[in-house]
Design an enzyme around this catalytic site. Structure first.
Site, mmCIF file in Angstrom:
data_model
loop_
_atom_site.group_PDB
_atom_site.id
_atom_site.type_symbol
_atom_site.label_atom_id
_atom_site.label_comp_id
_atom_site.label_asym_id
_atom_site.label_seq_id
_atom_site.Cartn_x
_atom_site.Cartn_y
_atom_site.Cartn_z
ATOM 1 N N GLU A 242 0.873 -1.174 0.000
ATOM 2 C CA GLU A 242 0.000 0.000 0.000
ATOM 3 C C GLU A 242 0.910 1.224 0.000
ATOM 4 O OE1 GLU A 242 -3.175 -0.087 -0.349
ATOM 5 O OE2 GLU A 242 -3.520 -2.212 -0.025
ATOM 6 N N CYS A 276 -2.493 9.476 2.247
ATOM 7 C CA CYS A 276 -2.050 8.795 1.020
ATOM 8 C C CYS A 276 -3.033 9.029 -0.114
ATOM 9 C CB CYS A 276 -1.867 7.309 1.279
ATOM 10 S SG CYS A 276 -3.344 6.499 1.923
#
Ligand code: NAD
Length: 502
Positions: A242, A276
């Site tokens: 991720e 993010c």
């Protein structure tokens, strides 16, 4: 390949509050020996955990969830201390995380129980099924920006799938991880199914990667992801990555501009831009660009970063991140970008005041690299085709958002964006929908957490074919008859050749 120099270290990891530098706590750094011991303990508990079955694990995970919910304010205070984010933001992180833990624990049985699949005409005599087994011990490496929500996206789903966990939090957030571990030990005492090791990446993180866990879930930057993958390759340890993002928002001429501006501020400036899947670039159709920028500037003017719970956002959690923000903003201004809010002077001390840049050359670092600060780039585009092309012209592929009143158009644009998750008329809308898998492509990584795919990510697929009767055509033998082969050939033509199409 060995990344570790020492076998043991007596050094302490001290976690501090980025708002004033005050210590939050300190722990001995776990070196390879401690990491090995944590994995051995988790391996010992993994069999027990697997034997609990879906119903047993659901009960334990629900007990853990209750324990966390009861201590939510305390946990939010720890998250707030370690990251500097306002406590309200930290509490929201807890709320979203527990939604996922709840979903994963309740759905794992349905998603992962063995299920029959059609065996097909040629294998009618076989009963076929697919099952999902836990890997064993999953190593989880987490970042600092959402030190609870992000790693728990892997941890919740991996545990529900039947794995034990060794979690190495960011060196900036060990207290949060230790709090979660203590809650586990209260909820499920006596079973080391969930363990925490603390330390920096080069020592503890590298030790975890090298130690031979059965799967690794890494969340962090693309640069570190590449080092982790290279080290994991030594043992062919599977990984889910991720990574970071450079998410674009597209504002169509028919969008609700007030809503778009509000979400741009939330997605771009919330958590000081350290998200993010936050908004970093906005592509707005030129006919409404002036009106959109005016609304954006008005919305940004209401922000007031600071150390108080009532402030809009806190300091940069990682002090040196300010240098990256300064480099990106400085280069854009040098190359002709216009600062409509803030500028170079906005970056001083630990806090970065909001910055909005427009007309930024598309090859500037602030457009191509993750800035991870409260900075928005707004570039007008001729039309939505150009918006899609620019949105996709990045190595990252995590999230994206579209603002339009025409939902059909929004859905069609979503299909054209190179991203793992797209929202229409909101940003980060997927974060609280546990059924939606989350993850990226390109430099944003691969594999998925959350949702049914997140449960399968932490499972090994096992196919079983059971012969229930003798076949009429016996081909799986060293003594095939000419008659059977003749029949097989006829079948082949009937099923796959031109004759079958007539
Ligand atoms: P980072 O890459 O610096 O560190 C991530 C983790 O890796 C830390 O725990 C660190 O200690 C560890 N690490 C460092 N070197 C290592 C090594 N050699 N071996 C093993 N572990 C090692 O990232 P960060 O600064 O902590 O987090 C910010 C980044 O994370 C941003 O790029 C952000 O976009 C990304 N992020 C992604 C998601 C997502 O779900 N896609 C969520 C949150 C953050």
């Amino acid at each position: 390949m060995t990344l570790i120099a020492d076998d043991h270290t007596d050094s302490q990891l001290v976690s501090t509050d980025p708002r004033d530098g005050s210590p939050v706590g300190s722990w001995p750094i776990d070196g390879p020996a401690q990491v090995d011991a944590a994995i051995a303990a988790a391996r010992g508990a993994a069999e027990w955990w697997r034997a609990q079955g879906f119903a047993g694990r659901r009960k334990h995970l629900q007990a853990w969830k209750t324990e966390i919910a009861e201590g939510a304010r305390e946990l939010a205070a720890v998250i707030s201390q370690e990251t500097g984010k306002p406590e309200g933001d930290a509490l929201l992180e807890v709320v979203l995380t527990l939604t996922h833990l709840d979903w994963a624990s309740k759905r794992a049985g349905k998603v992962l129980s063995r299920r029959k699949v059609a065996s097909g005409l040629a294998s009618y005599n076989q009963s076929a099924s697919v099952g999902y087994e836990p890997y064993g011990v999953v190593g989880v490496i987490g970042p600092w920006n959402y030190p609870f929500y992000t790693p728990m996206g892997s941890i919740s789903y991996a545990l529900a799938a039947g794995n034990a966990i060794v979690f190495k939090p960011s060196e900036l957030a060990p207290a949060t991880a230790k709090w979660i571990e203590a809650a586990w030990n209260r909820a499920v005492p006596g079973h080391a199914v969930f363990g925490v090791v603390v330390g920096d990446g080069a020592t503890t993180g590298a030790a975890l990667v090298a130690a031979g866990v059965d799967k690794l879930a890494f969340t962090g930057s693309a640069a570190t992801a590449k080092r982790v993958m290279a080290a994991a390759a030594e043992r062919l340890t599977p990984v889910v990555i991720e990574g970071g993002g450079k998410d674009a928002m597209i504002v169509a001429a028919d969008a609700d501009l007030d809503a778009a501006a509000g979400f741009a501020v939330f997605g771009g400036m919330g958590n000081a831009g350290q998200t993010c899947a936050g908004v970093e670039r906005v592509y707005v159709e030129e006919g409404v660009a002036e009106a959109f920028v005016a609304k954006l500037v008005a919305a940004v003017a209401k922000l007031h970063p600071g150390p108080e719970a009532s402030d809009s956002y806190g300091p940069m959690t990682l002090a040196r991140q300010s240098e990256i923000v300064a480099r990106h903003v400085g280069e854009a201004l040098d190359r002709g970008a216009v600062a409509v809010v803030g500028g170079r002077e906005s970056i001083a001390g630990g806090y970065v005041q909001p910055i909005v840049l427009r007309d930024v050359p598309e090859d500037c670092a602030v457009v191509t690299e993750e800035t991870f600060g409260p900075v928005l780039v707004v570039n007008p585009v001729r039309d939505l085709d150009e918006a899609v092309a620019r949105a996709n012209a990045t190595d990252y592929g995590l999230g994206a958002s579209i603002f339009t009143k025409d939902l059909r158009k929004g859905r069609a644009l979503a299909e054209r964006l190179r991203a793992g998750a797209v929202t229409v008329n909101s940003v980060l809308g997927f974060a609280g929908i546990p059924g939606l898998p989350f993850g990226g492509r390109g430099e944003s990584g691969f594999g998925r957490i959350h949702g049914a795919d997140g449960l399968r990510e932490f499972s090994v697929v096992k196919s079983v074919a059971v012969q229930t009767m003798k076949p009429m055509l016996d081909l799986l033998t060293m003594e095939r008859s000419a008659k059977d082969m003749h029949l097989a050939e006829r079948m082949l033509h009937m099923m796959h050749g031109r004759r079958g199409k007539r």
